[in-house]
Enzyme design. Structure first.
Site, PDB file in Angstrom:
ATOM      1  N   CYS A 171       0.981  -1.174   0.107  1.00 41.53           N
ATOM      2  CA  CYS A 171       0.041  -0.019   0.187  1.00 41.53           C
ATOM      3  C   CYS A 171       0.875   1.155   0.069  1.00 41.53           C
ATOM      4  O   CYS A 171       0.651   2.334  -0.588  1.00 41.53           O
ATOM      5  CB  CYS A 171      -0.962   0.086   1.192  1.00 41.53           C
ATOM      6  SG  CYS A 171      -1.274  -1.607   1.995  1.00 41.53           S
ATOM      7  N   ARG A 197       6.811 -11.357   5.382  1.00 44.49           N
ATOM      8  CA  ARG A 197       6.174 -10.959   6.878  1.00 44.49           C
ATOM      9  C   ARG A 197       6.914 -12.063   7.617  1.00 44.49           C
ATOM     10  O   ARG A 197       7.007 -13.598   7.277  1.00 44.49           O
ATOM     11  CB  ARG A 197       4.724 -11.098   6.679  1.00 44.49           C
ATOM     12  CG  ARG A 197       4.019 -10.024   5.999  1.00 44.49           C
ATOM     13  CD  ARG A 197       2.655 -10.097   6.020  1.00 44.49           C
ATOM     14  NE  ARG A 197       2.015  -9.323   5.043  1.00 44.49           N
ATOM     15  CZ  ARG A 197       0.738  -9.222   4.862  1.00 44.49           C
ATOM     16  NH1 ARG A 197      -0.091 -10.124   5.434  1.00 44.49           N
ATOM     17  NH2 ARG A 197       0.382  -8.003   4.063  1.00 44.49           N
ATOM     18  N   GLN A 213       1.194 -11.069  -3.273  1.00 46.34           N
ATOM     19  CA  GLN A 213      -0.172 -10.549  -3.344  1.00 46.34           C
ATOM     20  C   GLN A 213      -0.638 -10.017  -4.630  1.00 46.34           C
ATOM     21  O   GLN A 213      -0.039  -9.590  -5.416  1.00 46.34           O
ATOM     22  CB  GLN A 213      -0.398  -9.412  -2.337  1.00 46.34           C
ATOM     23  CG  GLN A 213      -0.380  -9.919  -0.767  1.00 46.34           C
ATOM     24  CD  GLN A 213      -0.371  -8.732   0.062  1.00 46.34           C
ATOM     25  OE1 GLN A 213      -0.053  -7.452   0.023  1.00 46.34           O
ATOM     26  NE2 GLN A 213      -1.257  -8.767   1.102  1.00 46.34           N
ATOM     27  N   ASP A 228      -2.662  -7.704  -5.566  1.00 52.77           N
ATOM     28  CA  ASP A 228      -3.003  -6.533  -4.546  1.00 52.77           C
ATOM     29  C   ASP A 228      -3.330  -5.215  -5.450  1.00 52.77           C
ATOM     30  O   ASP A 228      -2.673  -4.996  -6.460  1.00 52.77           O
ATOM     31  CB  ASP A 228      -1.720  -6.101  -3.650  1.00 52.77           C
ATOM     32  CG  ASP A 228      -1.993  -5.602  -2.345  1.00 52.77           C
ATOM     33  OD1 ASP A 228      -3.143  -5.238  -2.084  1.00 52.77           O
ATOM     34  OD2 ASP A 228      -1.206  -5.003  -1.826  1.00 52.77           O
ATOM     35  N   HIS A 285      -4.979  -1.308  -4.776  1.00 50.99           N
ATOM     36  CA  HIS A 285      -5.541  -0.137  -4.137  1.00 50.99           C
ATOM     37  C   HIS A 285      -6.256   0.633  -4.930  1.00 50.99           C
ATOM     38  O   HIS A 285      -6.125   1.126  -6.304  1.00 50.99           O
ATOM     39  CB  HIS A 285      -4.292   0.760  -3.678  1.00 50.99           C
ATOM     40  CG  HIS A 285      -3.736  -0.394  -2.599  1.00 50.99           C
ATOM     41  ND1 HIS A 285      -2.501  -1.005  -3.037  1.00 50.99           N
ATOM     42  CD2 HIS A 285      -4.036  -0.499  -1.513  1.00 50.99           C
ATOM     43  CE1 HIS A 285      -2.189  -1.718  -2.047  1.00 50.99           C
ATOM     44  NE2 HIS A 285      -3.152  -1.517  -1.065  1.00 50.99           N
ATOM     45  N   LYS A 342     -14.480  -3.259   6.479  1.00 42.85           N
ATOM     46  CA  LYS A 342     -13.968  -4.432   5.489  1.00 42.85           C
ATOM     47  C   LYS A 342     -15.293  -5.478   5.419  1.00 42.85           C
ATOM     48  O   LYS A 342     -15.916  -5.919   6.178  1.00 42.85           O
ATOM     49  CB  LYS A 342     -12.915  -5.108   5.785  1.00 42.85           C
ATOM     50  CG  LYS A 342     -12.770  -6.204   6.691  1.00 42.85           C
ATOM     51  CD  LYS A 342     -11.570  -6.844   6.448  1.00 42.85           C
ATOM     52  CE  LYS A 342     -11.512  -8.019   7.193  1.00 42.85           C
ATOM     53  NZ  LYS A 342     -10.255  -8.765   7.965  1.00 42.85           N
ATOM     54  N   HIS A 379      -8.558  -1.162  -0.256  1.00 40.98           N
ATOM     55  CA  HIS A 379      -7.352  -2.225  -0.320  1.00 40.98           C
ATOM     56  C   HIS A 379      -8.038  -3.454  -0.702  1.00 40.98           C
ATOM     57  O   HIS A 379      -9.319  -3.744  -0.105  1.00 40.98           O
ATOM     58  CB  HIS A 379      -6.874  -2.525   0.730  1.00 40.98           C
ATOM     59  CG  HIS A 379      -5.931  -1.617   1.678  1.00 40.98           C
ATOM     60  ND1 HIS A 379      -4.783  -1.217   1.899  1.00 40.98           N
ATOM     61  CD2 HIS A 379      -6.821  -0.258   2.254  1.00 40.98           C
ATOM     62  CE1 HIS A 379      -4.365  -0.423   2.721  1.00 40.98           C
ATOM     63  NE2 HIS A 379      -5.445   0.213   3.041  1.00 40.98           N
TER      64      HIS A 379
HETATM   65 ZN   LIG Z   1      -3.386  -2.232   1.094  1.00 42.25          ZN
END
Ligand SMILES: [Zn+2]
Ligand SMILES: [Zn+2]
Length: 662
Positions: free
Chosen positions: A357, A386, A404, A406, A408, A489, A535
């Site tokens: 992000c 992680r 990910q 991912d 945004h 979420k 996200h």
């Molecule tokens: Zn994010």
């Protein structure tokens, strides 16, 4: 005897004051515990005037937890009977079962489990009542002098972790005595309770395995022996659970990953860091390629960001304040030294990124943004790192490095409702394309104690999510107060082929990061406004989704994902050239086809192809060759003969294009 007025399951009752829930629910055999004024209590608890009593059945979540903890309790009693001088740790219920930690004289082996089980059966048959007794810290320390771990828990009462709270988490310190037939205690344990009324209320249990575990989860503490078990309201449910486990074991992606040569975790790289082999690489690329095409169709723009960054970025994002534990420790770079070795100029801290992000926010911020550009949808296959505890690592579904899918999304407040709605539809349809069809949604709402942003924004965003969720006509589960502090979420929970639930996609509204990064756009009236940030990870991570799909399909991927889509198996060597030519034509048509030209006999080749779970076996013998045809053999053993070569190619291509299972 005086009377008291109580409420039982919503009805007003007047009962004698010595009546306890166990008397009140005497006829309801499945009631094993109760709530009194909202607090879980033993059925033997005393009642007072005005109490509100709720029955809890053995099959409810609370009932199951009490059943499982009570069974753990019985296991501890059995262990101390069979192996005297074993010290007790803690014994909480967990998902589908329980464990208890022990410090035995010698390490448990699998052979110990049947012995412990039979001692447990005796205790259960005995029908020992669990009797609660309130004690004081000093009395308990005296009584439990031979149980060092329990004494330690007494010392830390209040600050113990969640699992230790089973022992000492209550307002009072309590010991439970198991009463034998004559009413005298036969065994006691420091425990908060509650428990089943007696041991005979344990209908079905099984001990599963032993494992080593550090006392209270810390490597600084002694290593204890943990025994895992499971307990169910009926033998049928226990059997069904054991069957599910056996089925899950067969499908375990870690096992299939090796058998099908998909990926591995070489020691030399480190825990939780996988390499994908060529066959796994094909599956992964097929997954990614399709996702990329669909995202492009939906108006996403593709970006890339580096794997590491200076600390400042994660200070701005807040990750270093609240997520440092989950990150790999920093590298100190560009440090300058004096000749005597002292530091002349301090180095810079660099971190591996745990999330993408902040990078996307920098891309957003790289220049001024106008309302005309919104919604701006930035997508990245972003690899993150992680530092997960080694105990929670699980193949590629829980790893330390993963990629990910991912995205945004930056939009105006006005666009949020429409954006969330189309986003959720997109997410669900894409999951369906990969073969998952059974979903429910979970909506996590504001934790009133812990949140940033204006109340009105929360209401608006939560309502937008609720509206989007409701429009899908799927079951919607409320996770009241379960949202992260920065926004509400929706998460998509998907059921796999054997009914297990996996959390897949999440759609997270974020009120915090746009503020921290001071993101803005110029609105129609020329004012500077803050965008809403969403996200969204669809697969979660590619690796995790890969693992889920591997288990869902039990390794028998549909043709569009299968590493090898068709394998040529000649009936005898003489047909190799003919079939080799067919396979060549298939490859030309874009099919991942191979010829098995090994020295193995045909039956062995068929078996190998079955083991590799290849969707199409393309077989050719004399009749096929004469007719310019092939035969198909499918994974289920069915066979189709005399298919003209062009039709055979068309059938495989159709299955791939339509992403159907065969
Ligand atoms: Zn994010
Ligand atoms: Zn207990």
């Amino acid at each position: 005897m005086s009377q008291i007025a109580i409420t039982v399951d919503g009805a007003q009752l007047s009962v004698e004051s010595d009546q306890r829930p166990t008397h009140i629910f005497a006829d309801a055999k499945d009631v094993v515990v109760c709530k009194v004024n909202g607090v879980l209590k033993d059925l033997w608890t005393d009642l007072a005037d005005g109490d509100v009593v709720e029955s809890i059945t053995i099959s409810s979540p609370d009932g199951l937890a009490v059943l499982r903890h009570s069974t753990a309790h019985v296991m501890a009693q059995a262990v101390q009977e069979v192996y005297a001088d074993t010290k007790l740790g803690i014994g909480p219920p967990i998902k589908d079962g329980f464990y208890y930690d022990f410090d035995p004289k010698s390490t448990f082996t699998p052979d110990d489990l049947p012995k412990i089980e039979s001692a447990m059966r005796k205790i259960i048959k005995d029908g020992q009542r669990f009797k609660r007794r309130v004690t004081t810290e000093s009395d308990a320390l005296k009584e439990l002098a031979s149980e060092p771990y329990k004494c330690e828990l007494i010392g830390i009462k209040g600050s113990a972790g969640e699992e230790a709270s089973v022992e000492v988490g209550g307002a009072e310190l309590t010991i439970y005595d198991n009463l034998g037939r004559d009413g005298n205690p036969v065994w006691s344990d420091l425990c908060r309770g509650p428990h089943l009324p007696s041991t005979k209320h344990i209908p079905a249990f099984k001990l599963m395995r032993t494992a080593a575990a550090y006392w209270r989860g810390s490597e600084k503490n002694p290593m204890l022996q943990r025994i895992y078990g499971t307990a169910w309201p009926s033998q049928d449910e226990l059997n069904a659970y054991l069957e599910l486990l056996a089925e899950a074991e067969k499908r375990d992606h870690r096992r299939l990953g090796t058998e099908l040569d998909l990926f591995s975790f070489p020691e030399e790289i480190g825990s939780g860091l996988a390499v994908f082999h060529p066959k796994g690489g094909i599956v992964r690329r097929a997954m990614e390629d399709y996702s990329r095409i669909r995202h492009e169709e939906e108006g996403y723009e593709f970006v890339y960001s580096p794997h590491l960054t200076k600390a400042a970025l994660f200070e701005t994002s807040g990750h270093l304040q609240w997520y440092a534990d989950g990150m790999y420790p920093p590298m100190i770079l560009d440090e300058e030294h004096n000749p005597d070795g002292t530091i002349k100029r301090a180095g810079q801290q660099y971190f591996m990124k745990p999330m993408n992000c902040p990078f996307h926010n920098l891309i957003y911020k790289s220049r001024g943004r106008s309302y005309r550009e919104l919604p701006l949808r930035l997508f990245e296959f972003g690899t993150v790192y992680r530092y997960e505890k080694s105990g929670v690592l699980h193949g590629i579904t829980r790893a330390r490095g993963f990629t990910q899918d991912d995205a945004h999304i930056y939009c105006t407040k006005e666009q949020m409702v429409g954006e969330l709605d189309s986003l959720l539809t997109f997410v669900l349809n894409l999951l369906r394309d990969y073969g998952l069809n059974d979903f429910y949604l979970e909506l996590s709402t504001k934790n009133p104690e812990k949140f940033v942003g204006a109340d009105s924004d929360w209401v608006e965003a939560t309502e937008a999510l609720r509206k989007a969720a409701t429009a899908q006509n799927l079951e919607l589960v409320l996770d009241e107060g379960g949202a992260a502090f920065y926004g509400p979420k929706i998460s998509v929970q998907a059921k796999d082929a054997i009914g297990r639930t996996w959390q897949m996609s999440t759609i997270q509204v974020d009120f915090q990061l746009p503020q921290r990064f001071e993101l803005e756009y110029s609105a129609t009236d020329g004012t500077r406004q803050r965008p809403v940030m969403i996200h969204r990870a669809l697969f979660g991570s590619i690796e995790r989704f890969f693992g889920v799909l591997t288990e869902h399909y039990s390794g028998a991927f549909p043709p569009w994902l299968a590493p090898v889509q068709a394998i040529g198996i000649p009936v005898a060597d003489t047909f190799s050239d003919y079939l080799g030519d067919v396979i060549k034509q298939m490859r030309k048509a874009g099919i991942r086809a191979e010829l098995d030209s090994s020295d193995d006999r045909m039956q062995k080749k068929v078996r190998n192809a079955q083991m590799q779970k290849i969707p199409f076996m393309v077989i050719a013998g004399e009749e096929d060759q004469k007719a310019g045809a092939v035969s198909f053999r499918y994974r289920n053993g069915e066979q189709k003969n005399g298919i003209p070569i062009n039709d055979a190619i068309a059938e495989i291509k159709k299955a791939v294009q339509e992403r159907i299972q065969v």
